[in-house]
Design a protein around this motif. Sequence first.
Motif, PDB file in Angstrom:
ATOM      1  N   VAL A   1       0.850  -1.199   0.000  1.00 15.30           N
ATOM      2  CA  VAL A   1       0.000   0.000   0.000  1.00 15.30           C
ATOM      3  C   VAL A   1       0.887   1.252   0.000  1.00 15.30           C
ATOM      4  CG1 VAL A   1      -1.745   1.332   1.264  1.00 15.30           C
ATOM      5  CG2 VAL A   1      -1.906  -1.169   1.166  1.00 15.30           C
ATOM      6  N   TYR A   2       1.925   1.238   0.825  1.00 17.33           N
ATOM      7  CA  TYR A   2       2.869   2.375   0.839  1.00 17.33           C
ATOM      8  C   TYR A   2       3.527   2.556  -0.529  1.00 17.33           C
ATOM      9  CZ  TYR A   2       2.419   2.160   5.931  1.00 17.33           C
ATOM     10  OH  TYR A   2       1.930   2.158   7.209  1.00 17.33           O
ATOM     11  N   ALA A   3       3.846   1.418  -1.168  1.00 16.42           N
ATOM     12  CA  ALA A   3       4.532   1.477  -2.473  1.00 16.42           C
ATOM     13  C   ALA A   3       3.650   2.097  -3.553  1.00 16.42           C
ATOM     14  CB  ALA A   3       4.980   0.077  -2.902  1.00 16.42           C
TER      15      ALA A   3
ATOM     16  N   GLY B   1      -0.199   5.080  -1.090  1.00 15.32           N
ATOM     17  CA  GLY B   1      -1.437   5.148  -0.317  1.00 15.32           C
ATOM     18  C   GLY B   1      -1.248   5.080   1.187  1.00 15.32           C
ATOM     19  N   VAL B   2      -2.382   5.176   1.885  1.00 20.49           N
ATOM     20  CA  VAL B   2      -2.398   5.077   3.343  1.00 20.49           C
ATOM     21  C   VAL B   2      -3.247   3.859   3.722  1.00 20.49           C
ATOM     22  CG1 VAL B   2      -3.042   6.223   5.490  1.00 20.49           C
ATOM     23  CG2 VAL B   2      -2.238   7.586   3.548  1.00 20.49           C
ATOM     24  N   PRO B   3      -2.636   2.848   4.366  1.00 16.47           N
ATOM     25  CA  PRO B   3      -3.402   1.664   4.752  1.00 16.47           C
ATOM     26  C   PRO B   3      -4.373   1.985   5.884  1.00 16.47           C
ATOM     27  CG  PRO B   3      -1.162   1.520   5.608  1.00 16.47           C
ATOM     28  CD  PRO B   3      -1.217   2.757   4.763  1.00 16.47           C
ATOM     29  N   LYS B   4      -5.573   1.376   5.837  1.00  8.51           N
ATOM     30  CA  LYS B   4      -6.599   1.683   6.844  1.00  8.51           C
ATOM     31  C   LYS B   4      -7.135   0.450   7.562  1.00  8.51           C
ATOM     32  CE  LYS B   4      -6.893   6.158   6.555  1.00  8.51           C
ATOM     33  NZ  LYS B   4      -6.461   6.976   7.693  1.00  8.51           N
TER      34      LYS B   4
ATOM     35  N   ALA C   1       7.233   6.458   3.099  1.00  8.97           N
ATOM     36  CA  ALA C   1       6.086   6.839   2.269  1.00  8.97           C
ATOM     37  C   ALA C   1       5.573   8.238   2.632  1.00  8.97           C
ATOM     38  CB  ALA C   1       4.971   5.800   2.424  1.00  8.97           C
ATOM     39  N   ASP C   2       5.584   8.552   3.917  1.00 13.92           N
ATOM     40  CA  ASP C   2       5.151   9.884   4.370  1.00 13.92           C
ATOM     41  C   ASP C   2       6.013  10.978   3.748  1.00 13.92           C
ATOM     42  OD1 ASP C   2       3.086   9.059   5.892  1.00 13.92           O
ATOM     43  OD2 ASP C   2       4.057   9.377   7.838  1.00 13.92           O
ATOM     44  N   VAL C   3       7.324  10.776   3.813  1.00 15.37           N
ATOM     45  CA  VAL C   3       8.248  11.764   3.237  1.00 15.37           C
ATOM     46  C   VAL C   3       8.051  11.847   1.726  1.00 15.37           C
ATOM     47  CG1 VAL C   3      10.682  12.343   2.871  1.00 15.37           C
ATOM     48  CG2 VAL C   3       9.944  11.425   5.086  1.00 15.37           C
ATOM     49  N   MET C   4       7.936  10.683   1.092  1.00 14.47           N
ATOM     50  CA  MET C   4       7.754  10.612  -0.358  1.00 14.47           C
ATOM     51  C   MET C   4       6.512  11.377  -0.810  1.00 14.47           C
ATOM     52  SD  MET C   4       7.411   7.099  -2.573  1.00 14.47           S
ATOM     53  CE  MET C   4       5.857   6.516  -1.884  1.00 14.47           C
TER      54      MET C   4
ATOM     55  N   LEU D   1       5.369  14.077   0.038  1.00 12.54           N
ATOM     56  CA  LEU D   1       5.563  15.529  -0.055  1.00 12.54           C
ATOM     57  C   LEU D   1       6.262  15.924  -1.362  1.00 12.54           C
ATOM     58  CD1 LEU D   1       6.730  16.085   3.632  1.00 12.54           C
ATOM     59  CD2 LEU D   1       4.421  16.397   2.692  1.00 12.54           C
ATOM     60  N   TYR D   2       6.622  14.927  -2.162  1.00 14.26           N
ATOM     61  CA  TYR D   2       7.343  15.186  -3.414  1.00 14.26           C
ATOM     62  C   TYR D   2       6.513  14.722  -4.607  1.00 14.26           C
ATOM     63  CZ  TYR D   2      11.593  16.230  -0.839  1.00 14.26           C
ATOM     64  OH  TYR D   2      12.527  16.815  -0.019  1.00 14.26           O
ATOM     65  N   GLN D   3       6.843  15.263  -5.782  1.00 15.49           N
ATOM     66  CA  GLN D   3       6.220  14.792  -7.022  1.00 15.49           C
ATOM     67  C   GLN D   3       7.019  13.594  -7.532  1.00 15.49           C
ATOM     68  OE1 GLN D   3       3.459  15.794  -8.658  1.00 15.49           O
ATOM     69  NE2 GLN D   3       2.976  17.244  -7.037  1.00 15.49           N
ATOM     70  N   VAL D   4       6.773  12.448  -6.907  1.00 11.56           N
ATOM     71  CA  VAL D   4       7.497  11.243  -7.266  1.00 11.56           C
ATOM     72  C   VAL D   4       6.919  10.656  -8.562  1.00 11.56           C
ATOM     73  CG1 VAL D   4       7.777   8.847  -6.515  1.00 11.56           C
ATOM     74  CG2 VAL D   4       8.266  10.710  -4.934  1.00 11.56           C
ATOM     75  N   HIS D   5       7.783  10.105  -9.430  1.00  8.08           N
ATOM     76  CA  HIS D   5       7.312   9.588 -10.719  1.00  8.08           C
ATOM     77  C   HIS D   5       6.885   8.121 -10.672  1.00  8.08           C
ATOM     78  CE1 HIS D   5       9.873  12.918 -12.808  1.00  8.08           C
ATOM     79  NE2 HIS D   5       8.744  13.369 -12.332  1.00  8.08           N
ATOM     80  N   ALA D   6       7.534   7.341  -9.833  1.00  7.75           N
ATOM     81  CA  ALA D   6       7.211   5.913  -9.735  1.00  7.75           C
ATOM     82  C   ALA D   6       7.706   5.376  -8.402  1.00  7.75           C
ATOM     83  CB  ALA D   6       7.873   5.133 -10.878  1.00  7.75           C
ATOM     84  N   CYS D   7       7.099   4.274  -7.975  1.00  6.99           N
ATOM     85  CA  CYS D   7       7.556   3.643  -6.726  1.00  6.99           C
ATOM     86  C   CYS D   7       7.153   2.182  -6.712  1.00  6.99           C
ATOM     87  CB  CYS D   7       6.948   4.357  -5.520  1.00  6.99           C
ATOM     88  SG  CYS D   7       7.463   3.650  -3.934  1.00  6.99           S
ATOM     89  N   THR D   8       8.010   1.356  -6.126  1.00  5.03           N
ATOM     90  CA  THR D   8       7.658  -0.027  -5.821  1.00  5.03           C
ATOM     91  C   THR D   8       8.402  -0.399  -4.542  1.00  5.03           C
ATOM     92  OG1 THR D   8       7.434  -2.250  -6.754  1.00  5.03           O
ATOM     93  CG2 THR D   8       9.498  -1.109  -7.200  1.00  5.03           C
ATOM     94  N   ASP D   9       8.149  -1.609  -4.047  1.00  5.61           N
ATOM     95  CA  ASP D   9       8.928  -2.068  -2.893  1.00  5.61           C
ATOM     96  C   ASP D   9       9.724  -3.302  -3.308  1.00  5.61           C
ATOM     97  OD1 ASP D   9       6.639  -3.638  -3.094  1.00  5.61           O
ATOM     98  OD2 ASP D   9       6.414  -3.898  -0.932  1.00  5.61           O
ATOM     99  N   ILE D  10      10.886  -3.468  -2.686  1.00  2.78           N
ATOM    100  CA  ILE D  10      11.765  -4.574  -3.067  1.00  2.78           C
ATOM    101  C   ILE D  10      11.377  -5.819  -2.284  1.00  2.78           C
ATOM    102  CG2 ILE D  10      14.158  -5.367  -3.309  1.00  2.78           C
ATOM    103  CD1 ILE D  10      13.589  -2.862  -4.886  1.00  2.78           C
ATOM    104  N   THR D  11      10.920  -6.851  -3.024  1.00  2.41           N
ATOM    105  CA  THR D  11      10.578  -8.110  -2.361  1.00  2.41           C
ATOM    106  C   THR D  11      11.236  -9.277  -3.111  1.00  2.41           C
ATOM    107  OG1 THR D  11       8.423  -8.027  -3.493  1.00  2.41           O
ATOM    108  CG2 THR D  11       8.485  -7.232  -1.236  1.00  2.41           C
ATOM    109  N   GLY D  12      10.443 -10.267  -3.496  1.00  2.52           N
ATOM    110  CA  GLY D  12      11.012 -11.536  -3.966  1.00  2.52           C
ATOM    111  C   GLY D  12      11.896 -11.507  -5.203  1.00  2.52           C
ATOM    112  N   PHE D  13      11.707 -10.528  -6.075  1.00  2.28           N
ATOM    113  CA  PHE D  13      12.504 -10.516  -7.305  1.00  2.28           C
ATOM    114  C   PHE D  13      13.857  -9.829  -7.146  1.00  2.28           C
ATOM    115  CE2 PHE D  13       8.063 -10.733  -9.078  1.00  2.28           C
ATOM    116  CZ  PHE D  13       8.149 -12.070  -9.433  1.00  2.28           C
TER     117      PHE D  13
END
Length: 306
Positions: A49-51, A54-57, A171-174, A176-188
């Motif tokens: 969700v952070y990636a 978003g904000v998890p609820k 994610a909170d810090v991110m 505040l910026y105009q970020v172009h893309a994001c993912t999280d590093i997991t199994g690959f």
Amino acid sequence: MGLDRADDAGVYRVTDDIAIIQTVDFFTPIVDDPYWFGQIAAANALSDVYAMGGVPKTAMNLVAFPLKEMEIAVLRQIIQGGLDKLREAGVALIGGHSVEDSELKYGLSVTGFIHPDRVLTKGGLQDGDRLILTKPLGTGIINTAIKGGLASEEIIDTVTRLMATLNREAADVMSLYQVHACTDITGFGLIGHLAEMIVDAGIGIRLKSERIPIIPEALAYARIGLVPAGAYNNREFRESITEFGPSVDRLTQDVLFDPQTSGGLLICVDGEKSDELVHDLKQKGVEKAAVIGEVISGIGEKILVD
Ligand code: CO
Ligand code: CO
Ligand code: CO
């Protein structure tokens, strides 16, 4: 957004202002301590969700438990770990489901909110962007050492805390910026997730290996062959689009393909904003955050590492 192009989570627009993000993750224990396993499973499930920005609820538990072989107290500790991590994230546990199984598994489905215009996918990289990684690599190799009974108490503690650390601050810090893309590093592994970001994008990536944060013990364990099968699979899968310079030794390469559990965010942002973003991340306690490379055109969809 769903299965057409795989991303960290599914997104469904409810109104012009609100979309929901849905994701699910569960796995077998990666550390012996049930309470910490619960925390890691929750941090890992929330991460997608952070990636997405978003904000998890809300969240629901998924449990498979060998009732005949294991004390129910173990399950209680796992669930308590998950619950405490959700509380830290400000997420409400609203249900779940459990089945009896020969092998213990735990995880969660998580729902979050986001503005539809603020969804961060794996696409959207632009020439001149820089890439930021927020957690050091090497958890897969160290987990292999733990399973083999070869890891010290100290490194078990370090890597356990690292995997249980939420990507929320990052994610909170991110946000505040105009970020172009994001993912999280997991199994690959790092390379595998970077490859997903450049597929059909017509651009490539150059990584600076000496800038990539790595848990030092991971290199030491890789040296004695404690590299998980997943790292070899990841290498085989992405070898054709990856080029290593002569200065990048085999051990470092292994870490770049190493599958991560509850890894950091990989953030793609305008080159002029990257240092400021890293500065802000460090200020908020994301200590290992670093610029690890850049997006470049003219080399095709390739990943160059030097
Ligand atoms: Co993900
Ligand atoms: Co996931
Ligand atoms: Co994303």
